[in-house]
Design a protein around this motif. Sequence first.
Motif, PDB file in Angstrom:
ATOM      1  N   VAL A 177     -84.121  45.876  69.066  1.00  0.00           N
ATOM      2  CA  VAL A 177     -82.805  45.815  69.464  1.00  0.00           C
ATOM      3  C   VAL A 177     -82.195  47.132  69.675  1.00  0.00           C
ATOM      4  CG1 VAL A 177     -80.703  44.587  69.156  1.00  0.00           C
ATOM      5  CG2 VAL A 177     -83.052  43.863  68.062  1.00  0.00           C
ATOM      6  N   GLU A 178     -81.428  47.583  70.752  1.00  0.00           N
ATOM      7  CA  GLU A 178     -80.917  48.750  71.081  1.00  0.00           C
ATOM      8  C   GLU A 178     -79.555  48.876  71.699  1.00  0.00           C
ATOM      9  OE1 GLU A 178     -81.611  51.668  70.875  1.00  0.00           O
ATOM     10  OE2 GLU A 178     -83.368  51.973  69.945  1.00  0.00           O
ATOM     11  N   ASP A 179     -78.935  50.097  71.760  1.00  0.00           N
ATOM     12  CA  ASP A 179     -77.697  49.955  72.490  1.00  0.00           C
ATOM     13  C   ASP A 179     -77.565  51.200  73.561  1.00  0.00           C
ATOM     14  OD1 ASP A 179     -75.182  51.797  70.992  1.00  0.00           O
ATOM     15  OD2 ASP A 179     -77.364  51.959  70.522  1.00  0.00           O
TER      16      ASP A 179
ATOM     17  N   VAL B  44     -77.987  45.311  73.235  1.00  0.00           N
ATOM     18  CA  VAL B  44     -76.667  44.929  73.254  1.00  0.00           C
ATOM     19  C   VAL B  44     -75.641  46.154  73.505  1.00  0.00           C
ATOM     20  CG1 VAL B  44     -75.048  43.721  71.326  1.00  0.00           C
ATOM     21  CG2 VAL B  44     -77.810  43.589  71.241  1.00  0.00           C
ATOM     22  N   PRO B  45     -74.976  45.882  74.651  1.00  0.00           N
ATOM     23  CA  PRO B  45     -74.119  47.020  74.902  1.00  0.00           C
ATOM     24  C   PRO B  45     -72.975  47.139  73.930  1.00  0.00           C
ATOM     25  CG  PRO B  45     -74.289  45.542  76.780  1.00  0.00           C
ATOM     26  CD  PRO B  45     -74.967  44.658  75.608  1.00  0.00           C
TER      27      PRO B  45
ATOM     28  N   THR C 253     -80.313  41.523  78.077  1.00  0.00           N
ATOM     29  CA  THR C 253     -79.036  41.876  77.590  1.00  0.00           C
ATOM     30  C   THR C 253     -78.255  40.743  77.004  1.00  0.00           C
ATOM     31  OG1 THR C 253     -79.012  43.913  79.234  1.00  0.00           O
ATOM     32  CG2 THR C 253     -77.108  43.049  78.233  1.00  0.00           C
ATOM     33  N   TRP C 254     -77.702  40.857  75.838  1.00  0.00           N
ATOM     34  CA  TRP C 254     -76.897  40.018  75.336  1.00  0.00           C
ATOM     35  C   TRP C 254     -75.566  40.874  74.828  1.00  0.00           C
ATOM     36  CZ3 TRP C 254     -79.995  37.776  70.156  1.00  0.00           C
ATOM     37  CH2 TRP C 254     -81.033  37.113  70.758  1.00  0.00           C
ATOM     38  N   GLN C 255     -74.542  40.189  75.203  1.00  0.00           N
ATOM     39  CA  GLN C 255     -73.213  40.952  75.085  1.00  0.00           C
ATOM     40  C   GLN C 255     -72.878  41.100  73.656  1.00  0.00           C
ATOM     41  OE1 GLN C 255     -71.708  42.856  77.546  1.00  0.00           O
ATOM     42  NE2 GLN C 255     -73.396  42.207  78.915  1.00  0.00           N
ATOM     43  N   THR C 256     -73.356  40.463  72.656  1.00  0.00           N
ATOM     44  CA  THR C 256     -73.241  40.465  71.411  1.00  0.00           C
ATOM     45  C   THR C 256     -74.137  39.628  70.566  1.00  0.00           C
ATOM     46  OG1 THR C 256     -71.632  40.009  69.854  1.00  0.00           O
ATOM     47  CG2 THR C 256     -71.787  38.387  71.579  1.00  0.00           C
ATOM     48  N   LEU C 257     -74.261  40.071  69.316  1.00  0.00           N
ATOM     49  CA  LEU C 257     -75.230  39.447  68.440  1.00  0.00           C
ATOM     50  C   LEU C 257     -74.593  38.130  67.866  1.00  0.00           C
ATOM     51  CD1 LEU C 257     -76.679  42.585  66.553  1.00  0.00           C
ATOM     52  CD2 LEU C 257     -77.863  41.286  68.327  1.00  0.00           C
ATOM     53  N   ALA C 258     -73.456  38.267  67.967  1.00  0.00           N
ATOM     54  CA  ALA C 258     -72.452  37.302  67.190  1.00  0.00           C
ATOM     55  C   ALA C 258     -72.831  35.718  67.757  1.00  0.00           C
ATOM     56  CB  ALA C 258     -70.989  37.355  67.322  1.00  0.00           C
ATOM     57  N   GLY C 259     -73.190  34.880  66.732  1.00  0.00           N
ATOM     58  CA  GLY C 259     -73.477  33.400  67.381  1.00  0.00           C
ATOM     59  C   GLY C 259     -75.071  33.334  67.596  1.00  0.00           C
ATOM     60  N   ARG C 260     -75.823  34.365  67.578  1.00  0.00           N
ATOM     61  CA  ARG C 260     -77.077  34.209  67.889  1.00  0.00           C
ATOM     62  C   ARG C 260     -77.917  33.988  66.761  1.00  0.00           C
ATOM     63  NH1 ARG C 260     -78.509  33.820  73.234  1.00  0.00           N
ATOM     64  NH2 ARG C 260     -77.158  35.441  74.705  1.00  0.00           N
TER      65      ARG C 260
ATOM     66  N   VAL D  20     -82.299  33.178  65.028  1.00  0.00           N
ATOM     67  CA  VAL D  20     -83.675  33.527  64.831  1.00  0.00           C
ATOM     68  C   VAL D  20     -84.368  33.029  65.899  1.00  0.00           C
ATOM     69  CG1 VAL D  20     -85.647  33.796  63.662  1.00  0.00           C
ATOM     70  CG2 VAL D  20     -83.414  33.975  62.440  1.00  0.00           C
ATOM     71  N   SER D  21     -84.237  31.910  66.455  1.00  0.00           N
ATOM     72  CA  SER D  21     -84.819  31.340  67.483  1.00  0.00           C
ATOM     73  C   SER D  21     -84.395  31.888  68.780  1.00  0.00           C
ATOM     74  CB  SER D  21     -84.243  29.503  67.634  1.00  0.00           C
ATOM     75  OG  SER D  21     -85.019  29.145  66.265  1.00  0.00           O
ATOM     76  N   ASP D  22     -83.336  32.325  69.069  1.00  0.00           N
ATOM     77  CA  ASP D  22     -82.640  33.216  70.281  1.00  0.00           C
ATOM     78  C   ASP D  22     -83.700  34.251  70.131  1.00  0.00           C
ATOM     79  OD1 ASP D  22     -80.848  31.482  71.062  1.00  0.00           O
ATOM     80  OD2 ASP D  22     -79.226  32.416  69.889  1.00  0.00           O
ATOM     81  N   LEU D  23     -84.002  35.119  69.105  1.00  0.00           N
ATOM     82  CA  LEU D  23     -84.724  36.460  69.150  1.00  0.00           C
ATOM     83  C   LEU D  23     -86.213  35.878  69.286  1.00  0.00           C
ATOM     84  CD1 LEU D  23     -83.529  38.006  65.699  1.00  0.00           C
ATOM     85  CD2 LEU D  23     -83.202  38.931  68.189  1.00  0.00           C
ATOM     86  N   ALA D  24     -86.820  35.039  68.998  1.00  0.00           N
ATOM     87  CA  ALA D  24     -88.228  34.561  69.003  1.00  0.00           C
ATOM     88  C   ALA D  24     -88.312  34.207  70.446  1.00  0.00           C
ATOM     89  CB  ALA D  24     -88.603  33.359  68.260  1.00  0.00           C
ATOM     90  N   ALA D  25     -87.249  33.693  71.201  1.00  0.00           N
ATOM     91  CA  ALA D  25     -87.689  33.243  72.520  1.00  0.00           C
ATOM     92  C   ALA D  25     -87.698  34.466  73.517  1.00  0.00           C
ATOM     93  CB  ALA D  25     -86.250  32.490  73.033  1.00  0.00           C
ATOM     94  N   LEU D  26     -87.390  35.761  72.921  1.00  0.00           N
ATOM     95  CA  LEU D  26     -87.394  37.024  73.921  1.00  0.00           C
ATOM     96  C   LEU D  26     -88.754  37.439  73.925  1.00  0.00           C
ATOM     97  CD1 LEU D  26     -84.543  38.809  72.343  1.00  0.00           C
ATOM     98  CD2 LEU D  26     -84.545  37.577  74.460  1.00  0.00           C
ATOM     99  N   LEU D  27     -89.787  36.837  73.186  1.00  0.00           N
ATOM    100  CA  LEU D  27     -91.054  37.111  73.392  1.00  0.00           C
ATOM    101  C   LEU D  27     -91.857  36.448  74.302  1.00  0.00           C
ATOM    102  CD1 LEU D  27     -92.362  37.010  69.535  1.00  0.00           C
ATOM    103  CD2 LEU D  27     -91.671  39.076  70.913  1.00  0.00           C
ATOM    104  N   GLY D  28     -91.135  35.235  74.684  1.00  0.00           N
ATOM    105  CA  GLY D  28     -91.690  34.797  75.947  1.00  0.00           C
ATOM    106  C   GLY D  28     -91.602  35.417  77.179  1.00  0.00           C
TER     107      GLY D  28
END
Length: 218
Positions: free
Chosen positions: A167-169, A187-188, A201-208, A210-218
Amino acid sequence: MPTTATLAAVLWDMDGTLIDSEPIWIAQQFAVAEQHGGTWSTEQGLALVGADMHDTALAVQAAGVDLEAAELVATLERAVIDSLHETVPWRPGARELLTALQQQGIPCAIATTSSHEMAALVAGAAPDGAISVVVGAEDVTRTKPSPEPYLRAAELLGVRIEHCVAVEDSSNGLASAMASGAATLAVPNDAVLPDAGDFTTWQTLAGRTVSDLAALLG
């Protein structure tokens, strides 16, 4: 669909990503410039987001600050560390995600161009046990945009980098994360980021989640 079982670890940049520390850095750059004969601007500070401390020292010296690089870096870092001892300004959603990852047994690391001391302070302020590995600037031979910080973090966690999300900015950080082979999330915050690349790109981590993060591996 990927599941959380495929997510081995989350590797976090620190400044501007986990914590909203860039304003603290810029404020201290202004203070050093004022105290040592230089001139500084917010634009100059923002241009250094994601830069290593050597490049920061060169830029501040070029702005007229009459300090040796090592003393300049130490002065800036000590001031920021002192501020973080008073309060750690977490980015929106960061603590919540760290807690959720810890509850699901998914380890996290910090990989930063700031010092190990500073990163360890932030790790200690995180939810208990959430961040188990810290890679600071002095822990690698090459800092970002080299992939070494992220590769080292994955190595210390004992996981495969391709099973990690980074995760980077910043542009330097994104280059480092993408080159490492991790699934890369931007995450800008304050820095200008590339318009396109091998990252999400996600505009924020708020509301995200673990499943959202895991889905990035796809």
